[in-house]
Design a protein around this motif. Structure first.
Motif, PDB file in Angstrom:
ATOM      1  N   ALA A 172       7.777  10.037  -0.201  1.00 49.70           N
ATOM      2  CA  ALA A 172       7.745   9.953  -1.667  1.00 49.70           C
ATOM      3  C   ALA A 172       9.174  10.028  -2.215  1.00 49.70           C
ATOM      4  O   ALA A 172       9.512   9.335  -3.186  1.00 49.70           O
ATOM      5  N   SER A 178      10.831   7.213  -4.507  1.00 53.16           N
ATOM      6  CA  SER A 178      11.318   7.563  -5.846  1.00 53.16           C
ATOM      7  C   SER A 178      12.737   7.011  -6.051  1.00 53.16           C
ATOM      8  O   SER A 178      13.040   6.393  -7.082  1.00 53.16           O
ATOM      9  N   ALA A 180       7.201  13.318  -8.278  1.00 48.38           N
ATOM     10  CA  ALA A 180       5.822  13.627  -8.712  1.00 48.38           C
ATOM     11  C   ALA A 180       5.110  12.365  -9.176  1.00 48.38           C
ATOM     12  O   ALA A 180       3.925  12.165  -8.885  1.00 48.38           O
ATOM     13  N   ASP A 181       5.850  11.497  -9.896  1.00 51.09           N
ATOM     14  CA  ASP A 181       5.237  10.220 -10.331  1.00 51.09           C
ATOM     15  C   ASP A 181       4.802   9.404  -9.116  1.00 51.09           C
ATOM     16  O   ASP A 181       3.716   8.822  -9.099  1.00 51.09           O
ATOM     17  N   ARG A 232       4.104  10.487  -6.135  1.00 53.95           N
ATOM     18  CA  ARG A 232       2.945  11.129  -5.472  1.00 53.95           C
ATOM     19  C   ARG A 232       1.648  10.776  -6.207  1.00 53.95           C
ATOM     20  O   ARG A 232       0.629  10.512  -5.578  1.00 53.95           O
ATOM     21  N   ASP A 233       1.713  10.772  -7.544  1.00 52.16           N
ATOM     22  CA  ASP A 233       0.518  10.387  -8.315  1.00 52.16           C
ATOM     23  C   ASP A 233       0.114   8.951  -7.969  1.00 52.16           C
ATOM     24  O   ASP A 233      -1.066   8.647  -7.795  1.00 52.16           O
ATOM     25  N   GLY A 234       1.128   8.091  -7.912  1.00 51.89           N
ATOM     26  CA  GLY A 234       0.849   6.679  -7.592  1.00 51.89           C
ATOM     27  C   GLY A 234       0.254   6.533  -6.201  1.00 51.89           C
ATOM     28  O   GLY A 234      -0.704   5.774  -5.995  1.00 51.89           O
ATOM     29  N   ASP A 263      -1.418   8.816  -4.580  1.00 56.33           N
ATOM     30  CA  ASP A 263      -2.795   9.338  -4.603  1.00 56.33           C
ATOM     31  C   ASP A 263      -3.741   8.271  -5.142  1.00 56.33           C
ATOM     32  O   ASP A 263      -4.874   8.127  -4.657  1.00 56.33           O
ATOM     33  N   GLY A 264      -3.276   7.548  -6.162  1.00 58.43           N
ATOM     34  CA  GLY A 264      -4.106   6.464  -6.712  1.00 58.43           C
ATOM     35  C   GLY A 264      -4.374   5.395  -5.671  1.00 58.43           C
ATOM     36  O   GLY A 264      -5.513   4.940  -5.498  1.00 58.43           O
ATOM     37  N   ASP A 293      -4.270   5.829  -2.493  1.00 57.07           N
ATOM     38  CA  ASP A 293      -5.105   6.458  -1.452  1.00 57.07           C
ATOM     39  C   ASP A 293      -6.577   6.418  -1.857  1.00 57.07           C
ATOM     40  O   ASP A 293      -7.462   6.183  -1.033  1.00 57.07           O
ATOM     41  N   SER A 294      -6.833   6.644  -3.149  1.00 58.85           N
ATOM     42  CA  SER A 294      -8.235   6.646  -3.599  1.00 58.85           C
ATOM     43  C   SER A 294      -8.856   5.257  -3.453  1.00 58.85           C
ATOM     44  O   SER A 294     -10.074   5.128  -3.377  1.00 58.85           O
TER      45      SER A 294
END
Ligand SMILES: [Zn+2]
Length: 362
Positions: free
Chosen positions: A50, A54, A67-68, A70-72, A74-75, A77-78
Protein backbone atom coordinates in the motif's frame (compact mmCIF):
# COMPACT_ATOMS: atom_id res chain seq x y z
CA UNK A 1 1.68 -7.42 2.71
CA UNK A 2 2.31 -7.18 -1.01
CA UNK A 3 -0.87 -7.15 -3.06
CA UNK A 4 -1.24 -8.56 -6.56
CA UNK A 5 -3.98 -8.03 -9.09
CA UNK A 6 -5.66 -11.16 -10.41
CA UNK A 7 -6.03 -11.57 -14.19
CA UNK A 8 -8.15 -8.56 -15.14
CA UNK A 9 -8.96 -6.32 -18.08
CA UNK A 10 -10.47 -2.83 -17.74
CA UNK A 11 -11.46 0.12 -19.84
CA UNK A 12 -12.93 3.56 -19.12
CA UNK A 13 -16.40 4.25 -20.50
CA UNK A 14 -17.31 7.89 -19.83
CA UNK A 15 -17.28 8.33 -16.04
CA UNK A 16 -17.38 4.58 -15.51
CA UNK A 17 -14.73 1.91 -15.48
CA UNK A 18 -15.65 -1.53 -16.85
CA UNK A 19 -13.64 -4.35 -15.23
CA UNK A 20 -13.71 -8.02 -16.24
CA UNK A 21 -12.11 -10.79 -14.19
CA UNK A 22 -14.46 -13.78 -14.43
CA UNK A 23 -15.83 -14.09 -17.98
CA UNK A 24 -19.32 -14.53 -16.54
CA UNK A 25 -19.58 -10.94 -15.34
CA UNK A 26 -18.34 -7.39 -15.79
CA UNK A 27 -18.17 -4.81 -12.99
CA UNK A 28 -19.14 -1.21 -13.70
CA UNK A 29 -17.38 1.10 -11.23
CA UNK A 30 -17.94 4.87 -10.98
CA UNK A 31 -14.52 6.36 -11.69
CA UNK A 32 -14.99 9.95 -12.87
CA UNK A 33 -11.44 11.03 -11.96
CA UNK A 34 -9.72 7.87 -13.14
CA UNK A 35 -8.42 7.03 -9.66
CA UNK A 36 -9.48 3.37 -9.78
CA UNK A 37 -8.01 2.98 -13.27
CA UNK A 38 -4.74 4.45 -12.00
CA UNK A 39 -4.72 2.05 -9.02
CA UNK A 40 -5.34 -0.89 -11.35
CA UNK A 41 -2.54 0.36 -13.65
CA UNK A 42 -0.10 0.47 -10.76
CA UNK A 43 -1.20 -2.94 -9.45
CA UNK A 44 -0.81 -4.32 -12.96
CA UNK A 45 2.92 -3.56 -12.81
CA UNK A 46 3.41 -6.31 -10.25
CA UNK A 47 3.12 -7.02 -6.52
CA UNK A 48 3.13 -3.86 -4.42
CA UNK A 49 2.56 -2.68 -0.87
CA UNK A 50 0.00 0.00 0.00
CA UNK A 51 2.92 2.34 0.77
CA UNK A 52 4.45 1.84 -2.67
CA UNK A 53 1.08 2.28 -4.38
CA UNK A 54 0.42 5.47 -2.41
CA UNK A 55 3.74 6.93 -3.57
CA UNK A 56 3.15 5.89 -7.19
CA UNK A 57 -0.39 7.33 -7.30
CA UNK A 58 0.74 10.57 -5.64
CA UNK A 59 3.51 10.88 -8.25
CA UNK A 60 0.83 10.53 -10.93
CA UNK A 61 -1.10 13.47 -9.45
CA UNK A 62 -3.68 11.48 -7.48
CA UNK A 63 -3.24 12.50 -3.85
CA UNK A 64 -3.65 9.11 -2.19
CA UNK A 65 -2.63 8.44 1.40
CA UNK A 66 -1.75 4.91 2.48
CA UNK A 67 -5.16 4.76 4.19
CA UNK A 68 -6.86 5.79 0.93
CA UNK A 69 -5.01 3.04 -0.92
CA UNK A 70 -5.97 0.48 1.73
CA UNK A 71 -9.62 1.49 1.33
CA UNK A 72 -9.29 1.09 -2.43
CA UNK A 73 -7.65 -2.32 -2.05
CA UNK A 74 -10.40 -3.44 0.32
CA UNK A 75 -12.92 -2.40 -2.33
CA UNK A 76 -11.10 -4.39 -5.00
CA UNK A 77 -10.83 -7.33 -2.55
CA UNK A 78 -14.59 -7.29 -2.02
CA UNK A 79 -14.94 -7.78 -5.78
CA UNK A 80 -12.44 -10.65 -5.71
CA UNK A 81 -9.88 -8.79 -7.85
CA UNK A 82 -6.78 -8.81 -5.61
CA UNK A 83 -4.95 -11.28 -3.39
CA UNK A 84 -1.92 -11.67 -1.14
CA UNK A 85 1.05 -11.78 -3.53
CA UNK A 86 3.33 -13.61 -1.12
CA UNK A 87 0.91 -16.52 -0.54
CA UNK A 88 -0.05 -17.47 -4.07
CA UNK A 89 2.35 -20.40 -3.84
CA UNK A 90 3.42 -22.71 -1.07
CA UNK A 91 7.02 -21.68 -1.47
CA UNK A 92 8.55 -25.10 -2.16
CA UNK A 93 8.98 -25.86 -5.89
CA UNK A 94 7.95 -29.54 -5.63
CA UNK A 95 4.85 -28.74 -3.59
CA UNK A 96 3.92 -25.84 -5.87
CA UNK A 97 4.17 -28.13 -8.89
CA UNK A 98 2.18 -30.89 -7.18
CA UNK A 99 -0.57 -28.47 -6.18
CA UNK A 100 -0.44 -26.26 -9.27
CA UNK A 101 -4.09 -26.86 -10.22
CA UNK A 102 -5.33 -26.75 -6.63
CA UNK A 103 -3.60 -23.41 -6.09
CA UNK A 104 -4.99 -22.11 -9.38
CA UNK A 105 -8.51 -23.23 -8.43
CA UNK A 106 -8.26 -21.55 -5.03
CA UNK A 107 -7.23 -18.34 -6.81
CA UNK A 108 -10.95 -17.77 -7.40
CA UNK A 109 -11.59 -17.79 -3.64
CA UNK A 110 -8.37 -16.20 -2.36
CA UNK A 111 -8.21 -12.57 -1.24
CA UNK A 112 -6.25 -10.30 1.04
CA UNK A 113 -7.35 -12.24 4.13
CA UNK A 114 -7.20 -15.88 3.00
CA UNK A 115 -4.62 -16.95 0.45
CA UNK A 116 -4.38 -19.78 -2.08
CA UNK A 117 -1.58 -21.35 -0.04
CA UNK A 118 -3.69 -21.19 3.11
CA UNK A 119 -6.51 -23.18 1.48
CA UNK A 120 -4.04 -25.89 0.42
CA UNK A 121 -2.47 -25.93 3.90
CA UNK A 122 -5.90 -26.41 5.46
CA UNK A 123 -6.37 -29.50 3.29
CA UNK A 124 -2.89 -30.80 4.08
CA UNK A 125 -3.58 -30.40 7.80
CA UNK A 126 -6.87 -32.33 7.58
CA UNK A 127 -7.80 -35.89 8.39
CA UNK A 128 -10.84 -37.40 6.68
CA UNK A 129 -12.49 -40.66 7.67
CA UNK A 130 -13.76 -42.34 4.48
CA UNK A 131 -16.43 -44.96 5.07
CA UNK A 132 -16.74 -47.40 2.21
CA UNK A 133 -14.25 -47.91 -0.60
CA UNK A 134 -16.84 -49.10 -3.10
CA UNK A 135 -18.80 -47.18 -5.76
CA UNK A 136 -18.87 -43.63 -4.45
CA UNK A 137 -15.98 -44.22 -2.06
CA UNK A 138 -13.55 -45.20 -4.78
CA UNK A 139 -13.87 -41.87 -6.59
CA UNK A 140 -14.11 -39.99 -3.29
CA UNK A 141 -10.70 -41.35 -2.25
CA UNK A 142 -9.21 -40.32 -5.58
CA UNK A 143 -10.66 -36.79 -5.36
CA UNK A 144 -9.49 -36.28 -1.75
CA UNK A 145 -6.03 -37.55 -2.64
CA UNK A 146 -5.91 -35.17 -5.62
CA UNK A 147 -6.82 -32.26 -3.35
CA UNK A 148 -3.96 -33.26 -1.08
CA UNK A 149 -5.93 -34.00 2.09
CA UNK A 150 -3.08 -34.83 4.47
CA UNK A 151 -4.47 -37.90 6.22
CA UNK A 152 -7.07 -40.47 5.23
CA UNK A 153 -8.51 -43.36 7.19
CA UNK A 154 -10.27 -45.79 4.87
CA UNK A 155 -12.83 -48.24 6.24
CA UNK A 156 -14.46 -51.16 4.42
CA UNK A 157 -14.98 -54.93 4.82
CA UNK A 158 -15.11 -56.25 1.35
CA UNK A 159 -12.84 -57.89 -1.14
CA UNK A 160 -12.33 -56.83 -4.74
CA UNK A 161 -14.57 -58.68 -7.21
CA UNK A 162 -15.08 -58.42 -10.98
CA UNK A 163 -18.55 -56.92 -10.46
CA UNK A 164 -16.91 -53.82 -8.91
CA UNK A 165 -15.13 -52.90 -12.10
CA UNK A 166 -17.86 -50.85 -13.76
CA UNK A 167 -17.50 -48.18 -11.13
CA UNK A 168 -14.55 -48.68 -8.78
CA UNK A 169 -11.49 -47.41 -10.56
CA UNK A 170 -9.10 -47.84 -7.66
CA UNK A 171 -9.01 -51.55 -8.46
CA UNK A 172 -7.33 -53.58 -11.19
CA UNK A 173 -7.84 -57.08 -12.53
CA UNK A 174 -4.75 -58.25 -10.70
CA UNK A 175 -6.31 -57.12 -7.38
CA UNK A 176 -9.32 -59.47 -7.51
CA UNK A 177 -9.72 -61.20 -4.17
CA UNK A 178 -7.68 -58.64 -2.19
CA UNK A 179 -9.08 -56.49 0.63
CA UNK A 180 -10.51 -53.28 -0.84
CA UNK A 181 -9.13 -50.96 1.82
CA UNK A 182 -5.66 -52.49 1.63
CA UNK A 183 -5.55 -51.90 -2.11
CA UNK A 184 -7.15 -48.46 -1.78
CA UNK A 185 -4.51 -47.44 0.78
CA UNK A 186 -1.78 -48.80 -1.48
CA UNK A 187 -3.22 -46.74 -4.37
CA UNK A 188 -3.05 -43.57 -2.23
CA UNK A 189 0.57 -44.27 -1.20
CA UNK A 190 1.60 -44.87 -4.80
CA UNK A 191 -0.28 -41.78 -5.94
CA UNK A 192 1.12 -39.40 -3.31
CA UNK A 193 3.53 -40.72 -0.66
CA UNK A 194 3.01 -37.48 1.26
CA UNK A 195 -0.51 -38.52 2.26
CA UNK A 196 -0.78 -40.44 5.51
CA UNK A 197 -3.23 -43.28 4.93
CA UNK A 198 -4.60 -45.96 7.22
CA UNK A 199 -6.64 -48.96 6.10
CA UNK A 200 -9.22 -50.36 8.51
CA UNK A 201 -10.66 -53.65 7.30
CA UNK A 202 -13.65 -53.79 9.60
CA UNK A 203 -17.32 -54.63 9.40
CA UNK A 204 -19.36 -51.87 11.06
CA UNK A 205 -22.39 -53.19 12.86
CA UNK A 206 -23.35 -50.23 15.03
CA UNK A 207 -22.30 -46.72 16.13
CA UNK A 208 -19.94 -48.21 18.74
CA UNK A 209 -17.80 -49.70 15.95
CA UNK A 210 -17.19 -46.16 14.69
CA UNK A 211 -16.26 -44.58 18.01
CA UNK A 212 -12.48 -44.97 17.85
CA UNK A 213 -12.47 -44.07 14.15
CA UNK A 214 -14.11 -40.67 14.55
CA UNK A 215 -11.53 -39.42 17.05
CA UNK A 216 -9.10 -36.86 15.61
CA UNK A 217 -10.83 -36.58 12.24
CA UNK A 218 -12.13 -33.35 10.73
CA UNK A 219 -14.85 -34.77 8.48
CA UNK A 220 -16.58 -38.15 8.13
CA UNK A 221 -17.34 -38.90 4.49
CA UNK A 222 -18.93 -41.67 2.51
CA UNK A 223 -21.45 -44.29 3.42
CA UNK A 224 -21.78 -47.87 4.56
CA UNK A 225 -23.46 -50.68 2.71
CA UNK A 226 -25.52 -53.27 4.43
CA UNK A 227 -27.84 -52.48 7.29
CA UNK A 228 -30.75 -50.08 6.59
CA UNK A 229 -29.84 -48.05 9.66
CA UNK A 230 -26.14 -47.74 8.78
CA UNK A 231 -26.49 -44.07 7.77
CA UNK A 232 -28.11 -43.33 11.14
CA UNK A 233 -25.21 -44.98 12.97
CA UNK A 234 -22.77 -42.82 11.07
CA UNK A 235 -24.94 -39.77 11.72
CA UNK A 236 -24.87 -40.51 15.45
CA UNK A 237 -21.14 -41.20 15.53
CA UNK A 238 -20.30 -37.99 13.65
CA UNK A 239 -22.58 -35.90 15.88
CA UNK A 240 -21.06 -37.45 18.99
CA UNK A 241 -17.60 -36.58 17.69
CA UNK A 242 -18.73 -33.09 16.68
CA UNK A 243 -17.48 -33.43 13.11
CA UNK A 244 -19.36 -32.85 9.86
CA UNK A 245 -20.71 -35.80 7.91
CA UNK A 246 -20.93 -35.83 4.11
CA UNK A 247 -22.39 -38.81 2.28
CA UNK A 248 -24.17 -39.76 -0.89
CA UNK A 249 -25.43 -42.56 -3.04
CA UNK A 250 -28.01 -43.58 -5.57
CA UNK A 251 -31.61 -44.69 -5.35
CA UNK A 252 -33.16 -46.19 -8.47
CA UNK A 253 -33.16 -42.99 -10.54
CA UNK A 254 -31.69 -40.32 -8.27
CA UNK A 255 -28.19 -39.44 -7.18
CA UNK A 256 -28.30 -37.98 -3.69
CA UNK A 257 -25.80 -36.37 -1.40
CA UNK A 258 -26.23 -34.60 1.92
CA UNK A 259 -24.23 -33.26 4.80
CA UNK A 260 -24.74 -32.69 8.50
CA UNK A 261 -23.03 -29.76 10.21
CA UNK A 262 -23.09 -30.76 13.89
CA UNK A 263 -24.87 -28.35 16.16
CA UNK A 264 -25.74 -26.12 13.21
CA UNK A 265 -27.84 -28.05 10.69
CA UNK A 266 -30.59 -30.64 10.97
CA UNK A 267 -29.37 -34.23 10.83
CA UNK A 268 -30.44 -37.54 9.34
CA UNK A 269 -32.33 -38.47 12.49
CA UNK A 270 -34.20 -35.14 12.32
CA UNK A 271 -35.13 -36.12 8.77
CA UNK A 272 -36.93 -39.19 10.11
CA UNK A 273 -39.10 -37.07 12.38
CA UNK A 274 -41.83 -36.17 9.90
CA UNK A 275 -41.92 -39.38 7.89
CA UNK A 276 -45.32 -41.07 7.81
CA UNK A 277 -45.92 -43.74 10.43
CA UNK A 278 -45.27 -47.06 8.63
CA UNK A 279 -48.06 -48.66 10.68
CA UNK A 280 -50.55 -45.97 9.73
CA UNK A 281 -53.54 -47.18 7.71
CA UNK A 282 -53.10 -44.64 4.91
CA UNK A 283 -51.53 -44.61 1.45
CA UNK A 284 -48.59 -42.55 2.79
CA UNK A 285 -48.07 -44.98 5.67
CA UNK A 286 -48.24 -48.06 3.46
CA UNK A 287 -45.98 -46.48 0.80
CA UNK A 288 -43.41 -45.60 3.47
CA UNK A 289 -43.48 -49.14 4.88
CA UNK A 290 -43.05 -50.61 1.40
CA UNK A 291 -40.22 -48.19 0.56
CA UNK A 292 -38.37 -49.09 3.74
CA UNK A 293 -38.69 -52.75 2.87
CA UNK A 294 -37.34 -52.34 -0.67
CA UNK A 295 -33.89 -53.79 -1.18
CA UNK A 296 -32.53 -52.02 -4.23
CA UNK A 297 -29.69 -53.66 -6.10
CA UNK A 298 -26.87 -51.11 -6.37
CA UNK A 299 -27.25 -49.57 -9.83
CA UNK A 300 -24.27 -47.24 -9.62
CA UNK A 301 -22.15 -47.34 -12.72
CA UNK A 302 -19.03 -45.39 -13.65
CA UNK A 303 -20.42 -41.94 -14.53
CA UNK A 304 -22.88 -42.02 -11.62
CA UNK A 305 -20.31 -43.26 -9.09
CA UNK A 306 -17.78 -40.64 -10.17
CA UNK A 307 -20.41 -37.92 -9.91
CA UNK A 308 -21.52 -38.91 -6.40
CA UNK A 309 -17.92 -39.28 -5.23
CA UNK A 310 -16.89 -35.91 -6.61
CA UNK A 311 -19.92 -34.08 -5.18
CA UNK A 312 -19.20 -35.57 -1.76
CA UNK A 313 -15.51 -34.60 -2.13
CA UNK A 314 -16.44 -31.03 -3.06
CA UNK A 315 -18.68 -30.70 -0.01
CA UNK A 316 -15.87 -32.13 2.15
CA UNK A 317 -13.57 -29.50 0.64
CA UNK A 318 -16.04 -26.75 1.59
CA UNK A 319 -15.95 -27.89 5.22
CA UNK A 320 -12.17 -28.26 5.32
CA UNK A 321 -11.20 -25.04 3.54
CA UNK A 322 -14.10 -22.69 4.21
CA UNK A 323 -14.01 -21.44 0.62
CA UNK A 324 -17.78 -21.20 0.93
CA UNK A 325 -20.42 -22.56 3.31
CA UNK A 326 -21.42 -26.22 2.89
CA UNK A 327 -24.13 -26.37 0.24
CA UNK A 328 -25.85 -29.54 1.43
CA UNK A 329 -25.83 -28.96 5.20
CA UNK A 330 -29.10 -30.25 6.65
CA UNK A 331 -30.49 -31.07 3.24
CA UNK A 332 -30.61 -33.69 0.58
CA UNK A 333 -29.31 -32.55 -2.81
CA UNK A 334 -30.91 -34.64 -5.52
CA UNK A 335 -29.69 -35.07 -9.08
CA UNK A 336 -32.53 -36.72 -10.92
CA UNK A 337 -31.79 -38.97 -13.86
CA UNK A 338 -35.22 -38.06 -15.20
CA UNK A 339 -34.48 -34.35 -15.52
CA UNK A 340 -30.92 -34.27 -16.80
CA UNK A 341 -29.27 -34.26 -13.36
CA UNK A 342 -30.23 -30.68 -12.55
CA UNK A 343 -29.82 -30.48 -8.77
CA UNK A 344 -32.70 -29.74 -6.42
CA UNK A 345 -32.49 -29.20 -2.65
CA UNK A 346 -34.76 -30.80 -0.07
CA UNK A 347 -34.03 -29.47 3.44
CA UNK A 348 -34.33 -31.97 6.27
CA UNK A 349 -37.06 -31.02 8.74
CA UNK A 350 -35.59 -29.84 12.04
CA UNK A 351 -36.56 -31.87 15.07
CA UNK A 352 -35.99 -29.78 18.23
CA UNK A 353 -36.18 -32.98 20.27
CA UNK A 354 -33.77 -34.95 18.06
CA UNK A 355 -31.83 -37.37 20.30
CA UNK A 356 -28.93 -37.47 17.80
CA UNK A 357 -28.53 -33.66 17.59
CA UNK A 358 -28.49 -33.61 21.41
CA UNK A 359 -25.19 -35.51 21.17
CA UNK A 360 -23.46 -32.78 19.14
CA UNK A 361 -20.48 -31.50 21.06
CA UNK A 362 -20.49 -27.98 19.68
ZN1 LIG B 1 -31.02 -34.23 14.45
Amino acid sequence: MRVILKECAWEALGDDLIVVHDPREAFTLADPEGRIAALLDELGRGPATAEKLSAALTARGFAATVADVRDGLDGLDSLGLVENADERWLGAPDADERHFSNLTFFGSFAGLHTSRAEFVRRLRDSHVLVLGAGGGGSSLVQCLAGLGVGALTLVDRDDIAPRNFARQFLYRHVDIGRSKVDRAAEWVREYDPGIEVRAVDRWISGPEDLKDLTEDVHVVAGGLDGAPDANLWVNEAALRAGVPLVAGGMTRTQLIYFSVDPGKSACLRCDESDLPDPDEHSSAGVAHRLTRGLRLANGLTGPMAMQVGSLVAYEVMRYLTGIEPPRAAGSRVILDLRNGLIPTWEPFPRDPDCPACALARR
